[in-house]
Design a protein around this motif. Structure first.
Motif, PDB file in Angstrom:
ATOM      1  N   GLY A  33      82.861  -7.901 -47.201  1.00  0.00           N
ATOM      2  CA  GLY A  33      84.195  -7.364 -46.946  1.00  0.00           C
ATOM      3  C   GLY A  33      84.225  -5.871 -46.697  1.00  0.00           C
ATOM      4  N   HIS A  34      83.256  -5.132 -47.271  1.00  0.00           N
ATOM      5  CA  HIS A  34      83.272  -3.674 -47.132  1.00  0.00           C
ATOM      6  C   HIS A  34      81.938  -3.083 -46.683  1.00  0.00           C
ATOM      7  CE1 HIS A  34      86.688  -4.254 -50.019  1.00  0.00           C
ATOM      8  NE2 HIS A  34      87.248  -3.401 -49.195  1.00  0.00           N
ATOM      9  N   HIS A  35      80.873  -3.889 -46.653  1.00  0.00           N
ATOM     10  CA  HIS A  35      79.551  -3.346 -46.353  1.00  0.00           C
ATOM     11  C   HIS A  35      78.824  -4.153 -45.289  1.00  0.00           C
ATOM     12  CE1 HIS A  35      80.133  -1.375 -50.298  1.00  0.00           C
ATOM     13  NE2 HIS A  35      79.313  -0.456 -49.822  1.00  0.00           N
ATOM     14  N   LEU A  36      77.886  -3.467 -44.646  1.00  0.00           N
ATOM     15  CA  LEU A  36      76.889  -4.107 -43.805  1.00  0.00           C
ATOM     16  C   LEU A  36      75.559  -3.888 -44.522  1.00  0.00           C
ATOM     17  CD1 LEU A  36      77.031  -5.481 -40.986  1.00  0.00           C
ATOM     18  CD2 LEU A  36      76.185  -3.346 -40.022  1.00  0.00           C
ATOM     19  N   ILE A  37      74.912  -4.982 -44.910  1.00  0.00           N
ATOM     20  CA  ILE A  37      73.682  -4.882 -45.703  1.00  0.00           C
ATOM     21  C   ILE A  37      72.533  -5.469 -44.910  1.00  0.00           C
ATOM     22  CG2 ILE A  37      72.540  -5.527 -47.857  1.00  0.00           C
ATOM     23  CD1 ILE A  37      75.364  -5.816 -49.086  1.00  0.00           C
ATOM     24  N   PHE A  38      71.461  -4.691 -44.784  1.00  0.00           N
ATOM     25  CA  PHE A  38      70.257  -5.155 -44.086  1.00  0.00           C
ATOM     26  C   PHE A  38      69.096  -5.167 -45.066  1.00  0.00           C
ATOM     27  CE2 PHE A  38      66.348  -4.544 -41.705  1.00  0.00           C
ATOM     28  CZ  PHE A  38      66.472  -5.469 -40.670  1.00  0.00           C
ATOM     29  N   SER A  39      68.444  -6.335 -45.205  1.00  0.00           N
ATOM     30  CA  SER A  39      67.291  -6.485 -46.101  1.00  0.00           C
ATOM     31  C   SER A  39      66.058  -6.796 -45.266  1.00  0.00           C
ATOM     32  CB  SER A  39      67.527  -7.613 -47.109  1.00  0.00           C
ATOM     33  OG  SER A  39      68.702  -7.368 -47.863  1.00  0.00           O
ATOM     34  N   ASN A  40      64.957  -6.122 -45.581  1.00  0.00           N
ATOM     35  CA  ASN A  40      63.740  -6.365 -44.803  1.00  0.00           C
ATOM     36  C   ASN A  40      63.026  -7.627 -45.277  1.00  0.00           C
ATOM     37  OD1 ASN A  40      62.325  -5.694 -47.164  1.00  0.00           O
ATOM     38  ND2 ASN A  40      62.123  -3.543 -46.557  1.00  0.00           N
ATOM     39  N   ARG A  41      61.903  -7.912 -44.680  1.00  0.00           N
ATOM     40  CA  ARG A  41      61.174  -9.162 -44.970  1.00  0.00           C
ATOM     41  C   ARG A  41      60.745  -9.247 -46.431  1.00  0.00           C
ATOM     42  NH1 ARG A  41      59.009 -11.783 -40.388  1.00  0.00           N
ATOM     43  NH2 ARG A  41      60.782 -12.119 -39.007  1.00  0.00           N
ATOM     44  N   GLY A  42      60.570  -8.109 -47.071  1.00  0.00           N
ATOM     45  CA  GLY A  42      60.176  -8.125 -48.473  1.00  0.00           C
ATOM     46  C   GLY A  42      61.334  -8.357 -49.421  1.00  0.00           C
ATOM     47  N   GLY A  43      62.537  -8.469 -48.876  1.00  0.00           N
ATOM     48  CA  GLY A  43      63.713  -8.706 -49.701  1.00  0.00           C
ATOM     49  C   GLY A  43      64.390  -7.445 -50.188  1.00  0.00           C
ATOM     50  N   ASP A  44      63.836  -6.264 -49.835  1.00  0.00           N
ATOM     51  CA  ASP A  44      64.432  -5.001 -50.257  1.00  0.00           C
ATOM     52  C   ASP A  44      65.595  -4.636 -49.342  1.00  0.00           C
ATOM     53  OD1 ASP A  44      62.474  -4.719 -52.228  1.00  0.00           O
ATOM     54  OD2 ASP A  44      61.081  -3.833 -50.783  1.00  0.00           O
ATOM     55  N   SER A  45      66.624  -4.043 -49.927  1.00  0.00           N
ATOM     56  CA  SER A  45      67.770  -3.611 -49.139  1.00  0.00           C
ATOM     57  C   SER A  45      67.415  -2.311 -48.427  1.00  0.00           C
ATOM     58  CB  SER A  45      68.994  -3.408 -50.032  1.00  0.00           C
ATOM     59  OG  SER A  45      70.084  -2.944 -49.288  1.00  0.00           O
ATOM     60  N   ALA A  46      67.220  -2.385 -47.113  1.00  0.00           N
ATOM     61  CA  ALA A  46      66.821  -1.214 -46.339  1.00  0.00           C
ATOM     62  C   ALA A  46      68.024  -0.395 -45.887  1.00  0.00           C
ATOM     63  CB  ALA A  46      66.013  -1.657 -45.118  1.00  0.00           C
ATOM     64  N   LEU A  47      69.193  -1.021 -45.842  1.00  0.00           N
ATOM     65  CA  LEU A  47      70.400  -0.331 -45.400  1.00  0.00           C
ATOM     66  C   LEU A  47      71.613  -0.951 -46.067  1.00  0.00           C
ATOM     67  CD1 LEU A  47      71.762   1.687 -43.334  1.00  0.00           C
ATOM     68  CD2 LEU A  47      72.029  -0.306 -41.848  1.00  0.00           C
ATOM     69  N   GLU A  48      72.460  -0.107 -46.621  1.00  0.00           N
ATOM     70  CA  GLU A  48      73.743  -0.551 -47.159  1.00  0.00           C
ATOM     71  C   GLU A  48      74.799   0.407 -46.635  1.00  0.00           C
ATOM     72  OE1 GLU A  48      75.852  -1.238 -51.484  1.00  0.00           O
ATOM     73  OE2 GLU A  48      73.731  -1.730 -51.264  1.00  0.00           O
ATOM     74  N   LEU A  49      75.517  -0.016 -45.611  1.00  0.00           N
ATOM     75  CA  LEU A  49      76.430   0.849 -44.879  1.00  0.00           C
ATOM     76  C   LEU A  49      77.872   0.441 -45.137  1.00  0.00           C
ATOM     77  CD1 LEU A  49      76.716   3.074 -42.606  1.00  0.00           C
ATOM     78  CD2 LEU A  49      76.805   1.159 -40.991  1.00  0.00           C
ATOM     79  N   LEU A  50      78.696   1.406 -45.586  1.00  0.00           N
ATOM     80  CA  LEU A  50      80.120   1.146 -45.724  1.00  0.00           C
ATOM     81  C   LEU A  50      80.708   0.890 -44.335  1.00  0.00           C
ATOM     82  CD1 LEU A  50      81.841   3.615 -48.236  1.00  0.00           C
ATOM     83  CD2 LEU A  50      82.100   1.141 -48.147  1.00  0.00           C
ATOM     84  N   LEU A  51      81.397  -0.212 -44.177  1.00  0.00           N
ATOM     85  CA  LEU A  51      81.986  -0.512 -42.872  1.00  0.00           C
ATOM     86  C   LEU A  51      82.981   0.567 -42.450  1.00  0.00           C
ATOM     87  CD1 LEU A  51      82.539  -4.364 -43.250  1.00  0.00           C
ATOM     88  CD2 LEU A  51      80.809  -3.205 -41.867  1.00  0.00           C
ATOM     89  N   ARG A  52      83.604   1.206 -43.418  1.00  0.00           N
ATOM     90  CA  ARG A  52      84.557   2.275 -43.123  1.00  0.00           C
ATOM     91  C   ARG A  52      83.870   3.442 -42.424  1.00  0.00           C
ATOM     92  NH1 ARG A  52      90.013   2.187 -42.585  1.00  0.00           N
ATOM     93  NH2 ARG A  52      90.822   4.302 -42.713  1.00  0.00           N
ATOM     94  N   ASN A  53      82.566   3.539 -42.563  1.00  0.00           N
ATOM     95  CA  ASN A  53      81.789   4.631 -41.962  1.00  0.00           C
ATOM     96  C   ASN A  53      81.589   4.428 -40.462  1.00  0.00           C
ATOM     97  OD1 ASN A  53      80.174   6.864 -41.580  1.00  0.00           O
ATOM     98  ND2 ASN A  53      78.546   6.206 -42.934  1.00  0.00           N
TER      99      ASN A  53
END
Length: 541
Positions: A33-53
């Motif tokens: 609802g508020h974020h765009l989250i990208f996780s790499n192949r290792g399962g780590d969150s590589a990007l957590e971007l507020l959609l408002r940004n």
């Protein structure tokens, strides 16, 4: 609202993320609802971007895949290569809707619950009443003991001025009934109020909006009385109008105007035109476009930089603030500053003048307190001004990067006086990001009244209080800081002003070296202080 209704595709596998300073990475993209989250192949969150940004979205779908380019309000540009045309279009559609929520209570600060913070904590840093008490203690040491100022609760229900806080500081001899009449004579009800007391000369800075004299040159004797009470028998006071004389004259044709010399005896009016609104927004857009030009022509780059006129706006703002400070410090006269609404360039000039004059405003806590007093509480319409940044194709009437211009001017001051500021560049960069997209409620809404109506102070956390927690304070403290009780007078000659590379070029390769250099300086100074036994638990002293 149920955010899930607007998320057509919540997860997409095998997405390739391309972003500054990192090689392309393949992983899973998740839309919330508020974020765009990208996780790499290792399962780590590589990007957590507020959609408002996200300021602008460009999509290029093909038969079997698609590319989404995200241009962010913090000036980052991200690219997502998404397998599947339908998935690409669904993700883009979800982002477009969720990144432009207009209902304040649906924004992320109302859902953010960080560890270690409680909604029961005090929301702001200080109140008008607390500042008035401090001012009384300072002024009581003057040879003349007569009380000249008082705390008024005339606006306690926001009926007199919707954009002012409930309490204001005004001349002691002016009663609340008079203030209410003055408010009806000033645009938006923004009657003259005290924002800074200068102990050295026993003078003040006042701010307001324009008087509504109109084409018929209407008078308001209560307004004249209030301003006469400000100078209190002094020979002269200055009115700094942030419009040109021509603009002020034209304002009379639409009901606005300026103070007439005939009726405001003892006040001298000075005009200093500061562009705002659409002009300022277009200037920022052109500057960011120039900074994104990767051609190798130096002449082309310099031409684009000059044509943006951004540094001209910086120069004019600092020059006008210097004039205000000179009137107070060197000439010993009180000043009233205003333009038309009194919610933009008025606040810019008064804030910068206080940084020049007041050493207390240059500490980390003092600077955040200044922003709270002069911008948050004083009614800068953050929601209207900061809906979009430089990349958006949508241009709303009220948008303008006035607060970003303030931060740039503060950076120029800090660069010219590297020992005088108790805070460092990372704080200014953090604020430039937070004003457009934040986890905290500080920059939500357009006024104190709106924050009360929407429950911002009860249901969100305060950014400024978070930044003053010990761990954060240490991160933003200037390790070279040496308290200086004198005024600092900036040079506004063109060779003295520079492009703020830390903000406008922060996503280029050169920015990496700047960050590394800052970290080395911080570590070196901390090590030296530790060796000398000088603890830095409380950097503001």
């Amino acid at each position: 609202m149920e955010f899930s209704e607007h998320i057509k595709t919540a997860n997409v596998e095998d997405v390739v993320l391309r972003r500054p300073f990192h090689p392309p990475t393949k992983g899973t993209l998740c839309v919330t609802g508020h974020h765009l989250i990208f996780s790499n192949r290792g399962g780590d969150s590589a990007l957590e971007l507020l959609l408002r940004n996200i300021d602008a979205i460009e999509k290029r779908p093909s038969a079997s895949s698609g590319t989404i380019t995200l241009k962010c309000k913090d000036l980052r540009v991200l690219q997502l290569d998404i397998p599947g045309m339908e998935e690409c279009l669904n993700v883009a559609s979800s982002i477009e809707f969720l990144s432009s929520l207009e209902t304040v209570s649906e924004m992320y600060p109302f859902f953010y619950r960080p560890p270690g913070l409680s909604l029961q904590d005090q929301w702001g840093l200080s109140s008008t009443e607390q500042r008035y008490t401090q001012m009384k203690e300072i002024s009581s040491n003057r040879p003349v003991q007569r009380v000249r100022w008082r705390l008024s609760h005339v606006n306690r229900d926001y009926a007199v001025c919707p954009s002012y806080p409930p309490d204001v500081i005004v001349p002691h001899s002016v009663d609340d009934e008079t203030l209410a009449k003055v408010a009806r004579f000033r645009q938006g009800g923004r009657f003259p109020v005290l924002c800074y007391y200068h102990r050295k000369t026993d003078t003040v800075i006042m701010r307001s909006s324009q008087p509504l004299t109109g084409a018929n040159k209407k008078r308001c004797k209560e307004d004249e009385l209030l301003l006469q009470a400000v100078i209190d028998g002094s020979e002269l006071g200055y009115i700094i109008d942030t419009r040109s004389n021509q603009q002020a004259q034209q304002a009379r044709m639409t009901g606005g105007g300026f103070e007439s010399k005939s009726f405001y005896k003892g006040w001298k009016r000075l005009h200093r035109q500061l562009d705002k609104g659409k002009v300022l927004q277009e200037s920022l857009t052109k500057l960011v476009e120039a900074c994104g030009d990767h051609s190798h022509s130096v002449d082309r780059w310099l031409s684009k930089l000059e044509n943006s006129k951004w540094l001209s706006h910086v120069q004019t703002a600092l020059s006008t603030a210097g004039l205000l400070a000179e009137c107070v410090e060197r000439d010993g006269h009180s000043v009233l500053v205003h333009g038309s609404e009194g919610t933009d360039m008025t606040l810019l000039v008064s804030s910068l003048a206080q940084l020049i004059l007041d050493p207390g405003s240059r500490t980390l806590a003092g600077f955040l307190g200044l922003l709270e007093k002069e911008w948050v509480q004083a009614g800068h319409p953050f929601h209207q001004r900061c809906t979009h940044s430089a990349y958006s194709h949508v241009r709303l009437r009220h948008e303008a990067p006035v607060f970003v211009l303030l931060l740039d001017c503060v950076w120029q001051l800090a660069r010219q006086f590297p020992l005088a500021m108790g805070f460092s560049e990372p704080l200014l960069l953090r604020l430039a990001k937070e004003v457009y997209a934040s986890e905290y409620g500080t920059f939500l809404c357009n006024s104190d009244q709106e924050r009360c109506v929407t429950g911002v102070k009860e249901r969100t956390h305060c950014l400024f209080r978070f930044l003053l927690r010990p761990g954060e304070r240490q991160r933003y403290f200037n390790p070279l800081y040496e308290p200086n009780e004198l005024a600092i007078w900036p040079s506004v000659q063109p060779p003295s002003l520079e492009l703020w590379k830390g903000l406008f070029l922060q996503w280029t390769d050169d920015a990496l070296h700047l960050v590394e250099a800052q970290e080395m300086i911080q570590n070196l100074v901390n090590r030296c202080r530790w060796d000398l036994g000088d603890e830095v638990e409380n950097p503001d002293g």
